[in-house]
Design an enzyme around this catalytic site. Structure first.
Site: not given
Ligand SMILES: Cc1cc2nc3c(=O)[nH]c(=O)nc-3n(C[C@H](O)[C@H](O)[C@H](O)COP(=O)(O)OP(=O)(O)OC[C@H]3O[C@@H](n4cnc5c(N)ncnc54)[C@H](O)[C@@H]3O)c2cc1C
Ligand code: SF4
Ligand code: SF4
Ligand code: FES
Lengths: 373, 564
Positions: B113, B229, B231, B241, B244, B275, B342, B378
């Site tokens: 990730f 955030q 994304h 979405l 990821e 991100r 996001h 995050r």
């Protein structure tokens, strides 16, 4: 922008009025969802329409409803797709079936759906816990991920034909949930779970294999397939008696095909009820009784030429070469170490060249019925 | 009047985990949610959950990645707690039934990730959030003797006792319209995020900042609110979405010229930088005319480079999303994406036990809270972890507190206040703008002025817009005059919550005149540790939001230049 006419079934118990239909026109691209259509109506014309929705992406399970006669998620049904089922050029939207309506498109899931789910002891019953994770076969976790993918939207429940007849029937979603535990090697109560479901007069054997739940399910859970697998595991692995005799019926098919290469229709009923052994089968008292009860049906079969009287004694058979082919298939399959239960997640493409995953992901929801290989 | 040791508002992962922990500690628990618990937004989490479970990994490495990901705004004591407890929590989830994907040896498998220096994201296909949420719900059912579930109850406000502590909440049974006082010794907020303030957003329609606004109303501080955030991979067509996990499995990002541009921005981690970095890179490509698609406003995400079998096994949900919502077969062709709102790193300020510092008896956990473990940005798959660890810790602490004190006599006056307020909204003349219109204007303007890149000018403009809309929201027209399932009146309340919260987001962004994590000021492009190595907080007053500051806790890691 193309226009669509939505006909929404309205009902509000507070007003004392009977349900009625409201008609609205929305302008949206055809690949937009029915939910977007409903939300446009709410945003522009009437925000009092009661509808559960949240994620808009077919994952929260809120927006199950009946759209042009078929249960499904509004956010997962394109306007164009809904239109293709329309009889009168409108999109007819009403609440899910088999559940009481609270208001407009909102049904009482607690009173029906969740009550049924609670009947399957819906949590893992594990044995002694390991220090780290349970070590389990990769495939087993992928396998139970199929029923795990159920979002509890109730679409299958809304369209289940057996439940229309028997409202106490535990239903497709709850049984899929049951498979989620019975298929999980970490659960230690498989047999008890299956016995409970088999003993329940509205349990495992009430499903009539109508396929409706498979068609309705937006997540490829294919509840009916899970039901078939539960039945097979109950019968084959735990010798639980099938009140409908489905398992022996299946066994009769299997044995007859192996023996003759063709289905000997006249033999199916006696074997299904009496078993496949020599003393059972045609000669057992139970089978005699069933054959007697089935006489009107058998008579029709004889009249239509499906069954010849002579066949009861001398069943028809494949030629020996073809029969040898059939027997070879049996040998191959039975020689496998483990029964392979294939499902949606254990899928892939031939070009990837993995023998356990050679099933293309089915667009067609009538994916093989749990395929015991 | 329902009365419990521990009252939990919100039944996503944070709320359910708190309920389970409090019940196991022996407390009587009520858990209340405006939607059925399994409909909570946690269900949408796709990619997975981070934990240094593998023997080759270490919690320190996970913690360092998180600190770096936060752009050194995260509180390191909290990050240490989260990362140290992570492996135990993931194993606990496995034990109660989560069907984590296995490798060939039968052990739990992990995927890569963004921003992580090891493969430590554990997953269930791409339905990780759903799998965990449903398994926790199974546990709540198992503990139903101790846990009372109030499903489809909407909390309208928190109760402040005379001594300044929190005594529970007022809530409305959505089905009947009946309103009740929920009295409790400890109250845990687990209302989730605030994504509906933006349009488009990956967040569900229920993510409307209720918890933040309600806590703010009774004196709690909102912290790090400017940290929103975006994304990197949201569908251009509708903002949905793409997890990821796709990039974790090897997917590429390609601009309109066919270039794999991430090498310019993050030469080592490429698509798997954090991100904020990837979103900025995409936005820069688009702004500089190298966007893809008919309007040159997107970027191609190319998943065709991932083996098909792997896509079907591990990314099935996005195959469906591509097909159903964008008409693209992601196994055959690239899909158009761009950055989209996001997550909110900010929220109700708490300590590592979930306690809200200036309101005794009130706790917060999950996206509604700001511990702060995410700081300025995050990391993917750290949010599920955050919800669970701090949900658990809040549950334990709240139960312990409850065992020591008598049931407070919460004043019931608030019930009347709220009841009247709702009646007034319901009987409002239909003269104002529609709720949907106001909400739409809020969302689209926030997404224009308070997005990936921000400037003083845009932010000041947005502040004016928000303040105007806040007034308009007070007279928004509603159609539903009934009591049964009146979603309309609740929509009016949500609109107010969003306005209050949006105001602090914009103010925070104005105050932070530097670029750190998700806050990228085009007019202040550099990080400024001299002036801004601190949190901003807001508390409510009659004259509007009051700005405050809070120090960042450092343990092991000094701020350094951040590159991927
Ligand atoms: C599409 C998507 C994918 C994601 N993927 C990942 C991922 O792979 N890994 C990861 O770590 N994170 C991921 N995240 C982030 C993560 O899912 C969320 O941050 C997290 O689930 C929030 O959980 P929560 O328990 O705080 O809140 P939620 O799950 O949002 O729950 C909020 C609860 O509060 C209730 N509630 C709210 N207001 C009220 C009210 N007024 N009255 C009563 N009840 C109320 C709601 O009903 C709900 O039960 C993803 C997020 C999105 C949007
Ligand atoms: S197949 Fe069985 S469970 Fe499924 S809808 Fe038909 S009767 Fe119901
Ligand atoms: S099995 Fe499918 S249709 Fe039935 S509740 Fe689950 S997701 Fe919905
Ligand atoms: S809105 Fe979530 S499933 Fe349709």
């Amino acid at each position: 922008m193309p226009e669509f006419t939505l006909r929404i079934r309205r009902y509000n118990p507070e007003t004392g009025a009977a349900p009625y239909w409201d008609r609205y026109t929305v302008d949206l691209e055809p690949h937009r969802s029915v939910l977007e259509g409903i939300l446009q109506v709410k945003d522009r014309f009437d925000s009092s329409i009661g509808v559960r929705c949240s994620c808009r992406a077919a994952i929260c399970g809120s927006c199950g409803m009946t759209i042009n006669g078929k249960a499904g998620l509004a956010c997962h049904t394109h306007l164009s797709e809904a239109m293709s089922r329309s009889k009168d050029g409108t999109i007819e939207i009403q609440p899910l079936g088999n559940m009481p309506v609270i208001k407009d498109l909102i049904v009482d899931m607690d009173a029906v759906h969740w009550k049924k789910v609670n009947r399957v002891t819906p949590w893992l019953l594990s044995g002694d816990l390991p220090e780290r994770e349970h070590i389990v076969p990769r495939e087993s976790m992928v396998d139970v991920t199929q029923p795990m993918a159920c979002i509890q939207c109730g679409s299958c429940v809304g369209d289940c034909l057996a439940m229309e007849v028997d409202p106490d029937f535990i239903g497709p979603a709850a049984l899929a949930k049951a498979y989620r535990f019975v298929g999980d090697p970490r659960d230690v109560q498989h047999e008890q779970r299956l016995k409970d479901l088999a003993d329940d007069p509205h349990g495992l054997y009430t499903c009539t294999h109508c396929f409706k739940c498979i068609e309705a399910c937006p997540k490829g859970v294919a509840p009916m397939n899970q039901i078939m697998r539960l039945r097979r595991i109950a019968g084959q692995d735990h010798h639980i008696e099938d009140v409908n005799n489905g398992e022996r019926h299946e066994e009769a098919f299997v044995v007859l095909l192996q023996k003759y290469g063709l289905l000997s229709e006249a033999d199916v009923v006696p074997r299904s009820y009496g078993g496949n052994g020599l003393t059972g089968g045609k000669l057992s008292p139970k089978s005699g009784e069933q054959v007697f009860q089935s006489l009107p049906f058998l008579a029709k079969a004889v009249l239509r030429g499906k069954v010849k009287i002579s066949q009861t004694l001398f069943p028809h058979k494949l030629d020996s070469e073809s029969l040898a082919e059939v027997k070879k298939i049996y040998k191959d399959v039975k020689g496998r170490e483990e029964r392979l239960e294939l499902n949606l997640y254990i899928t892939g493409y031939d070009e990837d060249g993995d023998p356990t995953t050679s099933e293309a992901i089915p667009d067609n929801p009538n994916e093989k019925a749990g395929a015991t290989a | 009047m329902p009365s419990h040791d521990v009252l939990i508002i919100g039944a996503g992962l944070a709320g359910q985990r708190a309920a389970l922990e409090a019940a196991q500690a022996g407390a009587s628990v009520a858990i209340l949610s405006k939607v059925h618990p399994v409909r909570s937004h946690s269900v949408a989490a796709a990619g997975g959950i981070n934990a240094a479970v593998k023997v080759t990994d270490s919690w320190e490495s996970h913690a360092y990645d998180t600190v770096k990901g936060s752009d050194f705004l995260g509180d390191q004591d909290a990050i240490e707690v989260m990362c140290r407890e992570a492996p135990g929590e993931v194993l606990h989830l496995e034990h109660i039934g989560v069907t984590f994907h296995r490798d060939e040896t039968g052990q739990m498998d992990a995927r890569a990730f963004g921003g992580a220096s090891a493969k430590r994201t554990f997953y269930v296909a791409d339905i990780t959030g759903q799998a965990i949420l449903h398994v926790l719900y199974e546990q709540l059912t198992k503990y139903s003797d101790q846990i009372d579930k109030y499903e489809e109850w909407f909390s309208t406000s928190l109760i402040l006792n005379e001594d300044g502590s929190c005594g529970g909440c007022i809530a409305r049974d959505i089905r009947t319209g009946q309103m009740e006082v929920f009295n409790a010794k400890s109250t845990i907020l687990a209302n989730g995020g605030a994504g509906q303030i933006f349009k488009p957003t990956t967040n569900a329609l229920i993510c409307t900042a209720d918890g933040m606004a309600q806590a703010y109303d009774i004196g709690a501080e909102l912290m790090d609110m400017e940290m929103i955030q975006y994304h990197p991979t949201c569908l251009v067509s509708n903002g949905f979405l793409i997890t990821e996990g796709a990039r974790g499995e090897g997917a590429h990002l390609i601009n309109g010229n066919g270039e794999r541009f991430m090498s310019k921005y993050a030469p080592n981690k490429l698509e798997l930088a954090s991100r904020d970095v990837v979103s900025r890179a995409e936005q820069t490509e688009i702004n500089e005319g190298r966007g893809a698609g008919p309007n040159k406003d997107g970027i191609y995400l190319d998943i065709t480079v991932v083996p098909k079998k792997r896509v079907h096994e591990a990314l099935r949900e996005i195959v469906n999303i591509g097909k159903d919502f964008s008409g693209v077969d992601i196994t055959k062709e690239p899909i158009l994406i761009r950055p989209g709102q996001h997550y909110i790193m900010g929220g109700v300020r708490t300590n590592v036990d979930g306690q809200v510092p200036n309101v005794p008896g009130l706790y917060a956990a999950g996206e509604v809270a700001c511990v702060s473990v995410h700081g300025g940005n995050r990391l993917g798959a750290n949010s599920l972890l955050d919800t669970l660890i701090f949900g658990k810790r809040s549950g334990a602490h709240a139960a312990a507190r409850a065992s020591d004190i008598p049931m407070p006599q919460a004043p019931t006056s608030r019930l009347e206040v709220d009841r009247k307020k709702l009646e007034k909204i319901i009987s409002r003349e239909r003269t104002g703008r529609r709720i949907s219109e106001i909400k739409d204007e809020l969302g689209t303007t926030m997404n224009k002025n308070c997005a990936v890149y921000r400037t003083e000018e845009n932010l000041q403009e947005q502040l004016e817009i928000v303040r105007r809309l806040k007034e308009e929201a007070k007279t928004a027209a509603i159609d539903d005059k009934g009591t049964i399932f009146n979603q309309d009146v609740l929509g009016a309340l949500e609109l107010e919550y969003m306005m209050k919260t949006a105001e602090t987001i914009v103010l925070g962004a104005i105050e932070r005149k530097e670029s750190r994590g998700a806050q990228s000021r085009a007019d202040f492009p550099d990080r400024d540790d001299e002036k801004f190595l601190k949190h901003f907080t807001f508390t409510e007053s009659d004259s509007g939001p009051v700005l405050g500051e809070a120090p960042i806790t450092f343990t092991k890691w000094e701020p350094e230049v951040r590159s991927y």
